[in-house]
Design a protein around this motif. Structure first.
Motif, PDB file in Angstrom:
ATOM      1  N   UNK A  75       0.834  -1.199   0.000  1.00 23.25           N
ATOM      2  CA  UNK A  75       0.000   0.000   0.000  1.00 23.25           C
ATOM      3  C   UNK A  75       0.870   1.251   0.000  1.00 23.25           C
ATOM      4  N   UNK A  76       1.931   1.238   0.777  1.00 24.22           N
ATOM      5  CA  UNK A  76       2.844   2.377   0.791  1.00 24.22           C
ATOM      6  C   UNK A  76       3.428   2.628  -0.593  1.00 24.22           C
ATOM      7  N   UNK A  77       3.719   1.575  -1.333  1.00 21.37           N
ATOM      8  CA  UNK A  77       4.283   1.734  -2.679  1.00 21.37           C
ATOM      9  C   UNK A  77       3.285   2.390  -3.630  1.00 21.37           C
ATOM     10  N   UNK A  78       2.006   2.045  -3.477  1.00 19.77           N
ATOM     11  CA  UNK A  78       0.989   2.705  -4.302  1.00 19.77           C
ATOM     12  C   UNK A  78       0.843   4.169  -3.920  1.00 19.77           C
ATOM     13  N   UNK A  79       0.839   4.442  -2.626  1.00 17.36           N
ATOM     14  CA  UNK A  79       0.718   5.819  -2.149  1.00 17.36           C
ATOM     15  C   UNK A  79       1.865   6.689  -2.656  1.00 17.36           C
ATOM     16  N   UNK A  80       3.041   6.107  -2.799  1.00 16.64           N
ATOM     17  CA  UNK A  80       4.204   6.863  -3.304  1.00 16.64           C
ATOM     18  C   UNK A  80       3.957   7.414  -4.705  1.00 16.64           C
ATOM     19  N   UNK A  81       3.109   6.750  -5.458  1.00 19.33           N
ATOM     20  CA  UNK A  81       2.812   7.226  -6.811  1.00 19.33           C
ATOM     21  C   UNK A  81       2.075   8.562  -6.786  1.00 19.33           C
ATOM     22  N   UNK A  82       1.513   8.890  -5.624  1.00 22.82           N
ATOM     23  CA  UNK A  82       0.871  10.193  -5.419  1.00 22.82           C
ATOM     24  C   UNK A  82       1.739  11.076  -4.516  1.00 22.82           C
ATOM     25  N   UNK A  83       3.042  10.841  -4.561  1.00 26.19           N
ATOM     26  CA  UNK A  83       3.999  11.584  -3.720  1.00 26.19           C
ATOM     27  C   UNK A  83       3.661  11.474  -2.237  1.00 26.19           C
ATOM     28  N   UNK A  84       3.107  10.331  -1.848  1.00 28.67           N
ATOM     29  CA  UNK A  84       2.855  10.056  -0.447  1.00 28.67           C
ATOM     30  C   UNK A  84       1.585  10.641   0.119  1.00 28.67           C
ATOM     31  N   UNK A  85       0.779  11.315  -0.714  1.00 26.77           N
ATOM     32  CA  UNK A  85      -0.402  12.007  -0.177  1.00 26.77           C
ATOM     33  C   UNK A  85      -1.509  12.067  -1.231  1.00 26.77           C
ATOM     34  N   UNK A  86      -2.291  10.999  -1.372  1.00 24.38           N
ATOM     35  CA  UNK A  86      -3.358  10.995  -2.378  1.00 24.38           C
ATOM     36  C   UNK A  86      -4.366  12.126  -2.206  1.00 24.38           C
ATOM     37  N   UNK A  87      -4.689  12.476  -0.950  1.00 24.00           N
ATOM     38  CA  UNK A  87      -5.657  13.565  -0.754  1.00 24.00           C
ATOM     39  C   UNK A  87      -5.137  14.867  -1.359  1.00 24.00           C
ATOM     40  N   UNK A  88      -3.885  15.191  -1.078  1.00 20.99           N
ATOM     41  CA  UNK A  88      -3.322  16.434  -1.625  1.00 20.99           C
ATOM     42  C   UNK A  88      -3.273  16.407  -3.145  1.00 20.99           C
ATOM     43  N   UNK A  89      -3.034  15.215  -3.722  1.00 27.26           N
ATOM     44  CA  UNK A  89      -3.037  15.112  -5.178  1.00 27.26           C
ATOM     45  C   UNK A  89      -4.435  15.384  -5.732  1.00 27.26           C
ATOM     46  N   UNK A  90      -5.463  14.876  -5.051  1.00 28.36           N
ATOM     47  CA  UNK A  90      -6.837  15.120  -5.475  1.00 28.36           C
ATOM     48  C   UNK A  90      -7.145  16.613  -5.474  1.00 28.36           C
TER      49      UNK A  90
END
Length: 278
Positions: A139-154
């Motif tokens: 899961x951490x590896x997937x989150x890294x694709x959003x620079x560690x913060x999917x909410x901020x990417x959204x």
């Protein structure tokens, strides 16, 4: 005419041109979507899912060299619309349903930031770090694709989209990892409220469509979460629950088949059409 008057006219013309060129398009309806694996897209997509609709666009959430897409740019919304190697999502047929029924002058844009296997806590702006830190490596590896913060990417993408069109709603499919959590509706409200605040929008300004887990009749292992999801409108006035009844699932009891995603996506779309008064 004096030189300063010519300059003033030139500046006025340029500003008017710039405003008209880059103005927000009120006929470009944009929707935010997030969640875990079912919103991410689990089923393998088929040829019919890759037919371009010129009125349906995706704002790319991550760089995908294999797809020729770059983060923060608009592309035709064909599967996969979440990340470089994801599958078919309800968001695909949500958008296709809208363009099928909306007037031809209206375009639809989707932003999908989803992470398979994640709890709703991943999108908790203030506390996601501790959740990620205690999560498994995959899961951490997937989150890294959003620079560690999917909410901020959204939110980053939503702010880009606000310059191009009008955000009209939010789609959610999440809950398998929170099955049995009676506080889930309040947690979703926290995410919903924060999204609106971060985008400078009024409270309860957007409809939130939340889909059910795979149904009990389809062998859903998390079907017990559906009664909890059904209480969401009592917490968020603008929330609407999308039924998963008779949406075909696969043998794992957690995910929908491609046909199931298409049907579920159409249901999201038809509900949004009623809310848009079409």
């Amino acid at each position: 005419m004096k030189l300063y008057q010519i300059k003033a006219l030139a500046i006025t013309f340029f500003m008017s041109f710039a405003i008209n060129t880059f103005a927000q398009d009120e006929n470009f309806y944009i929707f935010l979507s997030f969640g875990q694996s079912n919103m991410e897209g689990f089923a393998k997509f088929e040829e019919q899912d890759t037919v371009e609709d010129e009125r349906f666009k995706v704002l790319q959430a991550v760089d995908c060299e294999n797809l020729g897409r770059k983060k923060g740019q608009w592309y035709p919304a064909v599967a996969p619309i979440t990340r470089c190697d994801t599958g078919l999502s309800p968001a695909d047929y949500f958008g296709r349903t809208l363009t099928e029924h909306l007037p031809k002058n209206i375009k639809v844009g989707i932003i999908n930031v989803s992470v398979g296997g994640s709890k709703i806590e991943l999108f908790d702006k203030g506390n996601h770090q501790s959740y990620v830190a205690s999560s498994p490596d995959w899961l951490q590896n997937t989150v890294k694709k959003y620079d560690g913060d999917p909410y901020s990417r959204l939110i980053e993408l939503a702010k880009i989209a606000q310059k191009d069109g009008v955000i009209k709603g939010i789609l959610l499919h999440q809950g398998e990892s929170n099955t049995g959590d009676q506080s889930w509706p309040q947690k979703v409200k926290g995410v919903y409220d924060t999204i609106l605040s971060d985008l400078g929008m009024d409270p309860d300004a957007l409809p939130l469509l939340a889909g059910e887990m795979v149904s009990e009749d389809e062998g859903g292992k998390c079907a017990s979460m559906n009664p909890i999801i059904q209480t969401l409108p009592t917490v968020i006035p603008q929330a609407h629950v999308i039924s998963s009844e008779d949406c075909e699932a696969v043998d794992d009891g957690l995910h929908f088949s491609a046909a199931g995603y298409r049907e579920l996506g159409k249901r999201y779309g038809m509900k949004m059409l009623t809310l848009l008064n079409y």
